[in-house]
Design an enzyme around this catalytic site. Structure first.
Site, PDB file in Angstrom:
ATOM      1  N   GLU A   1      -4.737   8.281  -4.262  1.00 36.66           N
ATOM      2  CA  GLU A   1      -3.462   8.114  -4.990  1.00 36.66           C
ATOM      3  C   GLU A   1      -3.331   9.207  -6.067  1.00 36.66           C
ATOM      4  O   GLU A   1      -2.499  10.094  -5.953  1.00 36.66           O
ATOM      5  CB  GLU A   1      -3.352   6.714  -5.598  1.00 36.66           C
ATOM      6  CG  GLU A   1      -3.205   5.603  -4.555  1.00 36.66           C
ATOM      7  CD  GLU A   1      -3.310   4.188  -5.117  1.00 36.66           C
ATOM      8  OE1 GLU A   1      -2.542   3.306  -4.681  1.00 36.66           O
ATOM      9  OE2 GLU A   1      -4.187   3.953  -5.989  1.00 36.66           O
TER      10      GLU A   1
ATOM     11  N   ASP B   1      -0.527  -3.347   5.635  1.00 35.25           N
ATOM     12  CA  ASP B   1      -1.629  -2.497   5.146  1.00 35.25           C
ATOM     13  C   ASP B   1      -2.569  -2.186   6.305  1.00 35.25           C
ATOM     14  O   ASP B   1      -2.939  -1.042   6.546  1.00 35.25           O
ATOM     15  CB  ASP B   1      -2.447  -3.244   4.068  1.00 35.25           C
ATOM     16  CG  ASP B   1      -1.816  -3.281   2.696  1.00 35.25           C
ATOM     17  OD1 ASP B   1      -1.920  -4.339   2.023  1.00 35.25           O
ATOM     18  OD2 ASP B   1      -1.243  -2.270   2.299  1.00 35.25           O
TER      19      ASP B   1
ATOM     20  N   GLU C   1      -7.877   3.431   1.402  1.00 32.19           N
ATOM     21  CA  GLU C   1      -7.821   2.297   0.471  1.00 32.19           C
ATOM     22  C   GLU C   1      -8.225   1.009   1.182  1.00 32.19           C
ATOM     23  O   GLU C   1      -8.733   0.069   0.575  1.00 32.19           O
ATOM     24  CB  GLU C   1      -6.414   2.114  -0.101  1.00 32.19           C
ATOM     25  CG  GLU C   1      -6.308   0.929  -1.065  1.00 32.19           C
ATOM     26  CD  GLU C   1      -4.910   0.719  -1.639  1.00 32.19           C
ATOM     27  OE1 GLU C   1      -4.564  -0.446  -1.880  1.00 32.19           O
ATOM     28  OE2 GLU C   1      -4.189   1.710  -1.812  1.00 32.19           O
ATOM     29  N   GLU C   2      -8.015   0.971   2.494  1.00 37.71           N
ATOM     30  CA  GLU C   2      -8.253  -0.272   3.251  1.00 37.71           C
ATOM     31  C   GLU C   2      -9.643  -0.351   3.880  1.00 37.71           C
ATOM     32  O   GLU C   2      -9.926  -1.298   4.634  1.00 37.71           O
ATOM     33  CB  GLU C   2      -7.174  -0.415   4.334  1.00 37.71           C
ATOM     34  CG  GLU C   2      -5.750  -0.378   3.822  1.00 37.71           C
ATOM     35  CD  GLU C   2      -5.465  -1.373   2.689  1.00 37.71           C
ATOM     36  OE1 GLU C   2      -4.665  -1.041   1.805  1.00 37.71           O
ATOM     37  OE2 GLU C   2      -6.093  -2.449   2.679  1.00 37.71           O
TER      38      GLU C   2
ATOM     39  N   ASP D   1      -3.933   6.489   1.283  1.00 36.60           N
ATOM     40  CA  ASP D   1      -3.469   5.138   0.952  1.00 36.60           C
ATOM     41  C   ASP D   1      -2.411   4.850   2.000  1.00 36.60           C
ATOM     42  O   ASP D   1      -1.263   5.266   1.865  1.00 36.60           O
ATOM     43  CB  ASP D   1      -2.862   5.102  -0.458  1.00 36.60           C
ATOM     44  CG  ASP D   1      -2.271   3.714  -0.791  1.00 36.60           C
ATOM     45  OD1 ASP D   1      -1.740   3.554  -1.904  1.00 36.60           O
ATOM     46  OD2 ASP D   1      -2.351   2.815   0.075  1.00 36.60           O
TER      47      ASP D   1
ATOM     48  N   ASP E   1      -7.616  -5.967  -3.716  1.00 31.56           N
ATOM     49  CA  ASP E   1      -6.220  -6.365  -3.479  1.00 31.56           C
ATOM     50  C   ASP E   1      -6.127  -7.173  -2.187  1.00 31.56           C
ATOM     51  O   ASP E   1      -6.830  -6.879  -1.222  1.00 31.56           O
ATOM     52  CB  ASP E   1      -5.308  -5.127  -3.335  1.00 31.56           C
ATOM     53  CG  ASP E   1      -5.389  -4.191  -4.539  1.00 31.56           C
ATOM     54  OD1 ASP E   1      -5.217  -2.975  -4.364  1.00 31.56           O
ATOM     55  OD2 ASP E   1      -5.684  -4.700  -5.636  1.00 31.56           O
TER      56      ASP E   1
ATOM     57  N   LEU F   1      -0.610   2.333   2.926  1.00 27.09           N
ATOM     58  CA  LEU F   1       0.629   1.671   2.539  1.00 27.09           C
ATOM     59  C   LEU F   1       0.624   1.412   1.046  1.00 27.09           C
ATOM     60  O   LEU F   1      -0.004   0.473   0.552  1.00 27.09           O
ATOM     61  CB  LEU F   1       0.835   0.365   3.307  1.00 27.09           C
ATOM     62  CG  LEU F   1       2.299  -0.061   3.341  1.00 27.09           C
ATOM     63  CD1 LEU F   1       3.047   0.721   4.423  1.00 27.09           C
ATOM     64  CD2 LEU F   1       2.459  -1.552   3.538  1.00 27.09           C
ATOM     65  N   ASP F   2       1.345   2.277   0.357  1.00 20.16           N
ATOM     66  CA  ASP F   2       1.450   2.143  -1.099  1.00 20.16           C
ATOM     67  C   ASP F   2       2.597   1.206  -1.441  1.00 20.16           C
ATOM     68  O   ASP F   2       3.619   1.216  -0.769  1.00 20.16           O
ATOM     69  CB  ASP F   2       1.716   3.525  -1.715  1.00 20.16           C
ATOM     70  CG  ASP F   2       2.074   3.426  -3.181  1.00 20.16           C
ATOM     71  OD1 ASP F   2       3.248   3.696  -3.533  1.00 20.16           O
ATOM     72  OD2 ASP F   2       1.213   2.986  -3.958  1.00 20.16           O
TER      73      ASP F   2
HETATM   74  P1  FBP Z   1      -1.236  -0.402  -3.610  1.00 19.84           P
HETATM   75  O1  FBP Z   1      -1.529   0.940  -3.058  1.00 19.84           O
HETATM   76  O2  FBP Z   1      -2.296  -1.387  -3.327  1.00 19.84           O
HETATM   77  O3  FBP Z   1       0.113  -0.867  -3.277  1.00 19.84           O
HETATM   78  O4  FBP Z   1      -1.272  -0.277  -5.253  1.00 19.84           O
HETATM   79  C1  FBP Z   1      -0.564   0.640  -5.930  1.00 19.84           C
HETATM   80  C2  FBP Z   1       0.701   0.037  -6.550  1.00 19.84           C
HETATM   81  O5  FBP Z   1       1.256  -0.926  -5.724  1.00 19.84           O
HETATM   82  C3  FBP Z   1       1.706   1.120  -6.886  1.00 19.84           C
HETATM   83  O6  FBP Z   1       2.449   1.504  -5.793  1.00 19.84           O
HETATM   84  C4  FBP Z   1       2.563   0.439  -7.928  1.00 19.84           C
HETATM   85  O7  FBP Z   1       3.203   1.326  -8.787  1.00 19.84           O
HETATM   86  C5  FBP Z   1       1.549  -0.436  -8.664  1.00 19.84           C
HETATM   87  O8  FBP Z   1       0.401  -0.551  -7.807  1.00 19.84           O
HETATM   88  C6  FBP Z   1       2.086  -1.796  -8.929  1.00 19.84           C
HETATM   89  O9  FBP Z   1       1.114  -2.483  -9.673  1.00 19.84           O
HETATM   90  P2  FBP Z   1       1.540  -3.754 -10.559  1.00 19.84           P
HETATM   91  O10 FBP Z   1       1.984  -4.793  -9.610  1.00 19.84           O
HETATM   92  O11 FBP Z   1       0.283  -4.117 -11.304  1.00 19.84           O
HETATM   93  O12 FBP Z   1       2.605  -3.290 -11.469  1.00 19.84           O
END
Ligand code: FBP
Length: 335
Positions: A279, A71, A94-95, A115, A65, A117-118
């Site tokens: 996650e 992040d 994650e980073e 994670d 990503d 920053l989700d």
């Molecule tokens: P990150 O931790 O890299 O943000 O990825 C997880 C995530 O962003 C979730 O929070 C979210 O529900 C999903 O991925 C969104 O993915 P997409 O853009 O493919 O729908």
């Protein structure tokens, strides 16, 4: 509710500590330190546009990503908070490609999986984001062969939770007994108990999924989505679609109002998108402790033995009956 009735996170942890003398004292410090991390990230997300912390850093994280400035900031805050804590031997993030050994080294009794920053895709558009965390108790003393050997099924987590940076900032943690939720009073700088215990309703009326990928999903999942869209007042269908782009935001709503969040395997994510250790597994403990269910569609997420740091899993999280129905469709049995 008058201020005097409000309970701070510190007071709550002290009362928990008194009720559970068998639990190591430093355990409570872990949770308090995690709440501190959430406060710092909350402050920075709120002012990111004013301090040049929007946008990308131009690098990619271990799972490919694009890394946002927030992040990297959030990861630095988490590492900084536990590096000299004497509590955590290593941090899996994650980073970061590899686990980061802390200065506590072998003295640290826990491993943090995080994670930082989700929902990173929301950072530049003022959407909700979050932090997801899980703590494992180390299985060996002193210097161990490798951190990876200490990472176990989610059922071995001693605590997990999340922070949600939305209209308000909330901090939720569990150690498998109950799921209290605290809301940050930004003026006081204190997390105050706002929900004694989250209880996920057995069934909901909303689902969260990236329908943009429905063509790539397994036939059973496509039929599940069609089923949710059919009109049937007895079962509360059609369900509404609610997808914020941040798992933590969708899950928090699901824990309060019921429903299901799912991210199945698709053409660009053959094993699903979400990562098991920082996650899937941490949130599975929260969801199941709140009375919900956390599944890959075929097995409980908490029972998956990790084989690599950044492995992905398909996930379905939320109301027990909705996730069980999802599993039936995933198994080709339909409703
Ligand atoms: P990150 O931790 O890299 O943000 O990825 C997880 C995530 O962003 C979730 O929070 C979210 O529900 C999903 O991925 C969104 O993915 P997409 O853009 O493919 O729908």
């Amino acid at each position: 509710m008058a201020d005097r009735e409000l309970v701070t996170l510190a007071q709550y942890l002290l009362s928990e500590q008194a009720e559970h003398p068998e639990t190591e004292s430093e355990f409570w410090t872990l949770i308090a330190q995690m709440a501190y991390v959430a406060k710092v990230i909350a402050r920075e997300t709120r002012r990111a546009a004013l301090v040049g912390r929007l946008g990308q850093v131009g690098e990619r994280n271990p799972t490919g990503d694009t890394q946002k400035k927030l992040d990297v900031f959030a990861n630095e805050v988490a590492v900084g908070a536990f590096h000299r804590s004497g509590l955590v031997a290593a941090i899996v993030s994650e980073e970061m490609d590899e686990p980061k050994a802390t200065l506590s080294g072998s003295a640290g009794r826990y491993i943090l999986c995080i994670d930082p920053l989700d929902g990173s895709s929301n950072t530049d558009t003022n959407g909700s984001v979050g932090t997801i965390f899980g703590f494992f108790r180390r299985s060996c003393q002193g210097r161990c062969s490798s951190i990876e050997t200490e990472l176990r099924q989610g059922t071995s987590l001693v605590a997990s939770g999340y922070a949600l940076y939305g209209p308000s900032t909330v901090f939720v943690y569990t150690r498998g007994r109950t799921v209290p939720c605290f809301t940050l009073d930004h003026d006081l700088g204190e997390f105050l108990l706002s929900h004694d215990a989250l209880h996920c309703p057995p069934r909901g009326q909303a689902y969260s999924a990236n329908l943009g990928r429905v063509q790539e999903w397994d036939g059973g999942i496509q039929r599940f989505v069609a089923h949710l869209g059919e009109r049937d007042s007895d079962s509360g269908r059609p369900y509404s679609l609610r997808y914020s782009g941040a798992l933590v935001a969708d899950l928090h709503r699901t824990l309060i109002e019921g429903g299901i969040y799912f991210y199945p395997a698709d053409a660009s994510h053959r094993e699903g998108k979400l990562r098991l250790l920082y996650e899937g597994a941490p949130l599975a403990l929260v969801v199941e402790t709140a009375g919900g269910r956390a599944s890959t569609g075929h097995q409980p997420i908490a029972e998956i033995t990790p084989t690599s740091l950044h492995q992905r899993v398909p996930v379905a999280l939320g109301s027990r009956e909705d996730v069980q129905l999802y599993e039936r469709f995933a198994a080709g049995q339909d409703a």
